[in-house]
Scaffold this active site. Sequence first.
Site, mmCIF file in Angstrom:
data_model
loop_
_atom_site.group_PDB
_atom_site.id
_atom_site.type_symbol
_atom_site.label_atom_id
_atom_site.label_comp_id
_atom_site.label_asym_id
_atom_site.label_seq_id
_atom_site.Cartn_x
_atom_site.Cartn_y
_atom_site.Cartn_z
ATOM 1 N N MET A 30 0.835 -1.207 0.000
ATOM 2 C CA MET A 30 0.000 0.000 0.000
ATOM 3 C C MET A 30 0.872 1.260 0.000
ATOM 4 O O MET A 30 0.371 2.365 0.231
ATOM 5 C CB MET A 30 -0.947 -0.005 1.199
ATOM 6 N N HIS A 37 9.130 -3.317 3.791
ATOM 7 C CA HIS A 37 8.718 -3.558 2.392
ATOM 8 C C HIS A 37 9.939 -3.903 1.538
ATOM 9 O O HIS A 37 9.899 -4.801 0.700
ATOM 10 C CB HIS A 37 8.092 -2.304 1.779
ATOM 11 N N GLN A 148 5.717 -11.420 7.579
ATOM 12 C CA GLN A 148 5.137 -12.099 8.748
ATOM 13 C C GLN A 148 4.617 -11.092 9.774
ATOM 14 O O GLN A 148 3.915 -11.459 10.694
ATOM 15 C CB GLN A 148 6.192 -13.002 9.393
HETATM 16 P P1 AMP Z 1 1.426 -2.868 3.462
HETATM 17 O O1 AMP Z 1 1.995 -1.799 2.583
HETATM 18 O O2 AMP Z 1 1.299 -2.472 4.890
HETATM 19 O O3 AMP Z 1 0.168 -3.488 2.883
HETATM 20 O O4 AMP Z 1 2.489 -4.044 3.455
HETATM 21 C C1 AMP Z 1 2.918 -4.637 2.260
HETATM 22 C C2 AMP Z 1 3.707 -5.876 2.592
HETATM 23 O O5 AMP Z 1 4.842 -5.521 3.389
HETATM 24 C C3 AMP Z 1 2.897 -6.896 3.409
HETATM 25 O O6 AMP Z 1 3.205 -8.201 2.951
HETATM 26 C C4 AMP Z 1 3.412 -6.669 4.810
HETATM 27 O O7 AMP Z 1 3.294 -7.812 5.638
HETATM 28 C C5 AMP Z 1 4.871 -6.343 4.538
HETATM 29 N N1 AMP Z 1 5.446 -5.626 5.681
HETATM 30 C C6 AMP Z 1 4.940 -4.531 6.290
HETATM 31 N N2 AMP Z 1 5.711 -4.186 7.351
HETATM 32 C C7 AMP Z 1 6.723 -5.088 7.404
HETATM 33 C C8 AMP Z 1 7.840 -5.287 8.275
HETATM 34 N N3 AMP Z 1 8.069 -4.475 9.294
HETATM 35 N N4 AMP Z 1 8.660 -6.320 8.023
HETATM 36 C C9 AMP Z 1 8.428 -7.164 6.971
HETATM 37 N N5 AMP Z 1 7.394 -7.029 6.120
HETATM 38 C C10 AMP Z 1 6.544 -6.014 6.332
#
Ligand code: AMP
Length: 280
Positions: A30, A37, A148
């Site tokens: 997002m 990310h 995760q």
């Molecule tokens: P989002 O933009 O929040 O939808 O996240 C996109 C992807 O990044 C999803 O698969 C999340 O689980 C992953 N993600 C977000 N924060 C972290 C983090 N701190 N460590 C690893 N992966 C993350």
Amino acid sequence: MITISGIPEMKSLANEARSQNLAIGFVPTMGYLHDGHMSLVQRARSENDVVVASIFVNPTQFGPNEDLELYPRDMEGDRHKLQTAGVDALFLPESGQLYGPGYQTYVIVETVSLPLCGSSRPGHFKGVATVVLKLFNIVRPTRAYFGQKDFQQLQVIRRMVSDLNVDVSVIGCPTVREADGLAMSSRNSYLDVSERKQAVALNQSLLFAKTMFHSGETSSRIILDAVVDRISREPDARIDYARIVDSHTLSDVDQSDSASLVALAVRIGKTRLIDNMILG
Ligand code: AMP
């Protein structure tokens, strides 16, 4: 890096890569990208011929009183990070394209969507599963990378892929943390200075739980009491849930074992944060 906003253009790039037997690694996000990310992007880069990242703030996974409008955005910063990391294509679909007039089809992953965030955010995982399946159909990834940090989301997607025979390998990647242990999240940008300090309680309470388990405590009730106690010391913290669950089914366990997951959702002021840790 090329930027694609049209669905037909993204599909034709994916079809072209697939017809040449190239492996496509896909990282859906997002946006407002941080090192969490980027760890997914790096892994995708190291394991595939073509890397596609998407940025889409998916309206169907936000509840009516949630932060859809406020969700942080930094398109230029994100573009720069992805380009530097060697991403081949940035897919930026528009909401009206993904959910056109008359849209009425959704994916519901039943049991694993119900507890934890599924109970605090009704409809959230229906929105997540739907958009992820749509993105898979457009991007046609060989492998897709998820953090995760959103443990339940990862399990929902794994279940959907298995149940619906989707031809993609789902890869779960470890949570990336700030130096003080706070799990990186785009929503951390909502925290003021005092809240940011208090937010470290999530990770600290999870580490407490892990230490207790490794010292021989297996009663989930006793471990959770310590978790709740640690978080409750912060004046602006309100626990949404603190549970110990089986890491596959996500149902509560009374006796913890090394496959048990401590899962937390905590509001620090107005910001809802989640974190989790496997005890073993
Ligand atoms: P989002 O933009 O929040 O939808 O996240 C996109 C992807 O990044 C999803 O698969 C999340 O689980 C992953 N993600 C977000 N924060 C972290 C983090 N701190 N460590 C690893 N992966 C993350």
